[in-house]
Design an enzyme around this catalytic site. Structure first.
Site, PDB file in Angstrom:
ATOM      1  N   HIS A 166      13.000 -15.485  39.516  1.00 22.51           N
ATOM      2  CA  HIS A 166      13.499 -15.049  38.197  1.00 22.51           C
ATOM      3  C   HIS A 166      13.288 -13.551  37.999  1.00 22.51           C
ATOM      4  O   HIS A 166      13.141 -13.094  36.865  1.00 22.51           O
ATOM      5  CB  HIS A 166      12.824 -15.809  37.059  1.00 22.51           C
ATOM      6  CG  HIS A 166      12.789 -17.295  37.243  1.00 22.51           C
ATOM      7  ND1 HIS A 166      13.783 -18.127  36.803  1.00 22.51           N
ATOM      8  CD2 HIS A 166      11.888 -18.095  37.883  1.00 22.51           C
ATOM      9  CE1 HIS A 166      13.490 -19.381  37.119  1.00 22.51           C
ATOM     10  NE2 HIS A 166      12.351 -19.390  37.805  1.00 22.51           N
TER      11      HIS A 166
ATOM     12  N   SER B  56      24.348  13.403  41.342  1.00 25.58           N
ATOM     13  CA  SER B  56      25.191  13.308  40.150  1.00 25.58           C
ATOM     14  C   SER B  56      25.774  14.690  39.880  1.00 25.58           C
ATOM     15  O   SER B  56      25.152  15.705  40.184  1.00 25.58           O
ATOM     16  CB  SER B  56      24.341  12.857  38.969  1.00 25.58           C
ATOM     17  OG  SER B  56      24.916  13.306  37.760  1.00 25.58           O
TER      18      SER B  56
ATOM     19  N   LYS C 230      19.216  13.112  39.866  1.00 25.80           N
ATOM     20  CA  LYS C 230      19.717  11.835  40.350  1.00 25.80           C
ATOM     21  C   LYS C 230      19.876  11.749  41.863  1.00 25.80           C
ATOM     22  O   LYS C 230      20.311  12.690  42.513  1.00 25.80           O
ATOM     23  CB  LYS C 230      21.086  11.522  39.715  1.00 25.80           C
ATOM     24  CG  LYS C 230      21.042  11.146  38.260  1.00 25.80           C
ATOM     25  CD  LYS C 230      20.324   9.837  37.979  1.00 25.80           C
ATOM     26  CE  LYS C 230      21.174   8.612  38.234  1.00 25.80           C
ATOM     27  NZ  LYS C 230      22.316   8.460  37.366  1.00 25.80           N
TER      28      LYS C 230
ATOM     29  N   GLU D  88      26.001   0.162  46.284  1.00 31.73           N
ATOM     30  CA  GLU D  88      26.874  -0.288  45.190  1.00 31.73           C
ATOM     31  C   GLU D  88      28.277  -0.586  45.716  1.00 31.73           C
ATOM     32  O   GLU D  88      28.935  -1.525  45.269  1.00 31.73           O
ATOM     33  CB  GLU D  88      26.927   0.774  44.095  1.00 31.73           C
ATOM     34  CG  GLU D  88      25.592   0.925  43.374  1.00 31.73           C
ATOM     35  CD  GLU D  88      25.554   2.183  42.523  1.00 31.73           C
ATOM     36  OE1 GLU D  88      26.033   2.142  41.391  1.00 31.73           O
ATOM     37  OE2 GLU D  88      25.057   3.218  42.999  1.00 31.73           O
TER      38      GLU D  88
END
Ligand code: ARG
Length: 480
Positions: A156, A277, A283, A290
């Protein structure tokens, strides 16, 4: 360009209808398979006395010349050609004349395309399997290297019990091993040759289908001509294999995205696999992960698309089936790209053992050890579970870990606690004592890594399906 089927049809095809109908823009990818199929088919025609030796020789020279020309980039695949099969046949007839027109004896584009597409899927399975075996080796290396790198195991997404990073890597290795087995099974199920089915009802020519099947690397010819030209199960099985494989890569990518976040910091991706970024200077983004996660959707789409194309088709060939190729090509390209990037990303990432250990120490992941300890001392497990739960709740309230609680305090809860408790809940000891087969103890993880390496070696050697000699020779000739 005049069509192969002018005769019954007297008008020129409407220009838009022609472009709509043409598949050469994508099926030119099958040129090697198409030429290979024709080489073998013409050998068989000659062996059966259907064409002469000279005609077969002319066909072979013509086909190999076309192969060279295509390889050299000298053939332009315009929509003038209906598809790759028509294109090769027309080029052949242009170059060798009448013998070229005999090549299609006893054959239809329906069994031809079924064959070419099968051969393509076979070769892609072989490639993808190789990449998977490499990925499994990388994971096995990480498994062995991090067999004692403690991290929290989650359920979980809540810290649950102690595992090692190596154990986690081996969980993924096992998934990819099953992907290899699935691909081998797909090969075994599709190991039949559709040539000879003709349009759908076979042929009156005395073809030797065992000859063509075996020389093209199949165990046998398909035993029903209608099925042979209607079947795209192999493409669907392949796409479903690809979907499951993408799902595995996507889950690993998802974990890598989480692990590389500031909140976890369990890993740091190498700069070569990260992006920045345009506005936020701090970043470092896990774009590759992804993309793998995102592209999984495309591959599922390829599978759903083809399943939907096939579901309402009456026997036998229907032009709808031309839609099979782009789905498979897209899945092949996507999977191969992901399989190129993922191993390098895994190999170069930094594993932050300190962060993993800190997370493992802070989340009461040794609470099960405490309950087990009491149970081993004779307390019924349910009571031990309850007592430990209350102890954890008390610790959380006081900002303590289990290790911080003194023996006196523990004895207030139960007389069963003694000095051995601290050893029982020690993270390293807890990991080391989970020795059950498949468990996270160091020796188990090392065994899993060894098994995975042996698997990669075994399956690299060819697995169950072995292409016969001549097919290797043809394929070799074709690759040159
Ligand atoms: N381009 C077609 C396909 O990919 C080849 C088969 C054509 N057969 C036919 N009867 N029109 O499906």
């Amino acid at each position: 360009m005049s069509k192969l089927w002018t005769g019954r049809i007297s008008k020129e095809t409407d220009a838009d209808a022609n472009d709509f109908n043409s598949s050469i823009s994508f099926d030119s990818r099958l040129y090697q398979q198409d030429i290979l199929g024709s080489l073998v088919h013409s050998c068989m025609l000659e062996q059966q006395g259907i064409i002469s030796y000279e005609e077969k020789q002319a066909i072979h020279h013509g086909l190999l010349e076309i192969l060279n020309q295509i390889n050299a980039g000298n053939i332009e695949f315009t929509d003038e050609y209906e598809d790759i099969h028509t294109c090769v046949e027309q080029l052949l007839t242009q170059s060798i004349g009448d013998a070229g027109k005999k090549l299609h004896t006893g054959r239809s584009r329906n069994d031809q395309v079924a064959l070419d597409f099968r051969l393509y899927v076979v070769s892609q399975i072989e490639d993808i399997k190789d990449s998977l075996l490499y990925l499994i080796q990388i994971l096995a290396d990480l498994g062995a290297e991090h067999a004692e790198t403690i991290m929290p195991g989650y359920t979980h997404l809540q810290r649950a019990q102690p595992v090692s990073f190596g154990h986690t890597m081996m969980a993924y290795a096992n998934m990819f091993r099953r992907d290899v087995l699935r691909l081998e099974n797909t090969l075994a199920v599709m190991d039949e040759c559709p040539l000879g089915a003709g349009a759908l009802a076979g042929t009156t020519f005395p073809l030797d289908l065992d000859y063509t099947a075996s020389h093209l690397g199949f165990s046998k010819p398909m035993s029903n001509s209608i099925d042979a030209v209607s079947d795209r199960d192999f493409a669907l099985e392949f796409l479903s294999d690809m979907s499951i494989l993408m799902m595995h890569m996507s889950r690993l990518s998802e974990e890598m995205i989480l692990w590389s976040s500031w909140e976890f910091k369990f890993i740091e991706l190498d700069d070569a696999y990260s992006t920045g970024s345009s506005i936020m200077p701090q970043k470092k983004n896990p774009d590759m992960c992804e993309l793998i996660r995102g592209k999984t959707g495309r591959v599922y789409g390829d599978l759903m698309g083809l399943l939907t194309v096939m579901k309402g088709l009456p026997l036998a060939y229907n032009k709808d089936m031309q839609e099979d190729k782009e789905a498979v090509f897209d899945a092949v390209d996507t999977v191969k790209m992901c399989l190129k990037v993922l191993p390098g990303m895994l190999r170069t990432m930094k594993v932050r053992k300190d962060k993993m250990r800190a997370a493992a120490s802070g989340g009461f992941i040794n609470a099960t050890e405490c309950a087990d300890y009491l149970a081993k001392k004779g307390m019924p497990f349910r009571d031990a579970y309850k007592l430990t739960g209350a102890l954890v709740a008390d610790c959380i309230e006081k900002g303590l870990t289990l290790e911080d609680v003194s023996l006196e305090q523990l004895n207030e809860l139960s007389e069963l606690f003694d000095e051995g408790f601290y050893e029982a809940i020690d993270l390293d000891k807890a990991l080391a004592s989970r020795k059950v087969y498949g468990g996270p103890a160091k020796e188990n993880v090392l065994e899993q890594a060894n098994e995975a390496k042996a698997f990669a070696w075994e399956h690299k050697k060819g697995g169950k399906r072995k292409a016969p000699e001549l097919r290797n020779t043809w394929t070799y000739t074709l690759k040159k």
